[in-house]
Write an enzyme that holds these catalytic residues in place. Sequence first.
Site, PDB file in Angstrom:
ATOM      1  N   ARG A 138       0.839  -1.207   0.000  1.00 32.87           N
ATOM      2  CA  ARG A 138       0.000   0.000   0.000  1.00 32.87           C
ATOM      3  C   ARG A 138       0.873   1.255   0.000  1.00 32.87           C
ATOM      4  O   ARG A 138       0.580   2.241  -0.674  1.00 32.87           O
ATOM      5  CB  ARG A 138      -0.948  -0.027   1.203  1.00 32.87           C
ATOM      6  N   LYS A 155      -2.641   6.489   1.368  1.00 34.44           N
ATOM      7  CA  LYS A 155      -2.536   6.954   2.758  1.00 34.44           C
ATOM      8  C   LYS A 155      -1.615   8.175   2.811  1.00 34.44           C
ATOM      9  O   LYS A 155      -0.471   8.103   3.250  1.00 34.44           O
ATOM     10  CB  LYS A 155      -2.017   5.815   3.639  1.00 34.44           C
ATOM     11  N   GLU A 180     -16.434   6.039   3.314  1.00 29.85           N
ATOM     12  CA  GLU A 180     -15.815   5.607   4.569  1.00 29.85           C
ATOM     13  C   GLU A 180     -15.792   6.793   5.512  1.00 29.85           C
ATOM     14  O   GLU A 180     -16.272   7.869   5.169  1.00 29.85           O
ATOM     15  CB  GLU A 180     -14.407   5.065   4.312  1.00 29.85           C
TER      16      GLU A 180
HETATM   17  C1  LIG Z   1      -5.525   3.674   7.507  1.00 29.87           C
HETATM   18  C2  LIG Z   1      -6.908   3.942   7.020  1.00 29.87           C
HETATM   19  C3  LIG Z   1      -7.936   2.988   7.128  1.00 29.87           C
HETATM   20  C4  LIG Z   1      -7.750   1.675   7.831  1.00 29.87           C
HETATM   21  O1  LIG Z   1      -6.832   0.839   7.202  1.00 29.87           O
HETATM   22  P1  LIG Z   1      -6.206  -0.392   7.985  1.00 29.87           P
HETATM   23  O2  LIG Z   1      -5.194  -0.917   7.041  1.00 29.87           O
HETATM   24  O3  LIG Z   1      -7.298  -1.354   8.242  1.00 29.87           O
HETATM   25  O4  LIG Z   1      -5.640   0.143   9.245  1.00 29.87           O
HETATM   26  C5  LIG Z   1      -9.172   3.310   6.595  1.00 29.87           C
HETATM   27  N1  LIG Z   1      -9.419   4.500   6.008  1.00 29.87           N
HETATM   28  C6  LIG Z   1      -8.453   5.446   5.909  1.00 29.87           C
HETATM   29  C7  LIG Z   1      -8.782   6.732   5.267  1.00 29.87           C
HETATM   30  C8  LIG Z   1      -7.180   5.192   6.400  1.00 29.87           C
HETATM   31  O5  LIG Z   1      -6.235   6.131   6.288  1.00 29.87           O
END
Ligand SMILES: *Cc1c(COP(=O)(O)O)cnc(C)c1O
Length: 341
Positions: free
Chosen positions: A82, A184, A220
Amino acid sequence: MATKKLDWGNLPFGYMETSKSYVANWKNGEWDEGKLTSDHTIKINECAGVLQYAQTCFEGLKAYTTEHGDIVTFRPDLNAERMENSCKRLEMPVFPKERFIEAVLQTIEANKDWVPPYGSGATLYIRPYMFGSSAVIGVKPADEYQFRILVTPVGPYFKGGVKPIKVRLSDLDRAAPHGTGDIKAGLNYAMSLHNIVDAHNNGYAENMYLDPATHTYLEETGGANILFITKDGKLVTPKSDSILPSITRRSLVIVAKEYLKMEVEERKINKDELADFVECGLCGTAAVISPVGEIDDHGKQIIYNEGKQEMGPKLKEIYDTLTGIQMGRLPAPEGWVYTIN
Ligand SMILES: *Cc1c(COP(=O)(O)O)cnc(C)c1O
């Protein structure tokens, strides 16, 4: 190494300086060999790319002590992949996957005495990140970068038991259509801060974002993916190009299908469907699943799990199975759990 004497059960979700961080530098087109450091500060140029144009991205994962006393971490290969996507999108150099995994394991090993004991509810949070460190004034990618990993012990996400949260459908967006919602990047969080402060001021724990182009489909929250359970026990989760591919969500989907033989749908979810579901939860590394008790859609309240002050039964089953795998109480799928020696 003796485990630190901390009040593990009462730790906040906050930063605390630990023994070592990992650091590697990109210069003249290559990464140096990288090393552990006990220097927890960074000195960079006042004009660094990260400071001027927010050229930075990060990851988040955890280390735990299992029931058997092993120190483990969960699917770091997916964090590496990722982060590779985040770096490519932000014109940053990729820290190679094998080195990423090795650096995570090495950093956990160097901070073994900061990994909370089994059963405390606390975990060691691991934060890999990268930023443009050289001076940039014209808009372009930096020439030099730093990759770091810091670790910090964090307390149980739910102190004194799980409490379902109240969220609102947001009028603002966290991501643009065809933008950076699926990586991210620090910038996605900077622009969500105003909205989350406003949500808190109005009594909501989180903002639930809709698709930025049409405001019709669920996406989300600011930092977690969404799960729903239908009346007939199916797991349903939004599919969209502008949500962050949560590793927790992808793991829960596999757990639901393979371990619990549940039907799973990953698809667009219209906001008009909200009232059709019986359970709702948010998922991410921090809490695994946090139950949503109520969604406020501009004054219209949608209540889940009959308003009970606990996680709904289906989400609880999925939660117990994944945390069972992580804590070594249940057999893990091949390659999910990495043990630190
Ligand atoms: C980090 C994150 C998540 C959760 O991801 P995980 O890999 O399950 O910790 C979900 N949404 C956003 C916007 C994120 O930055």
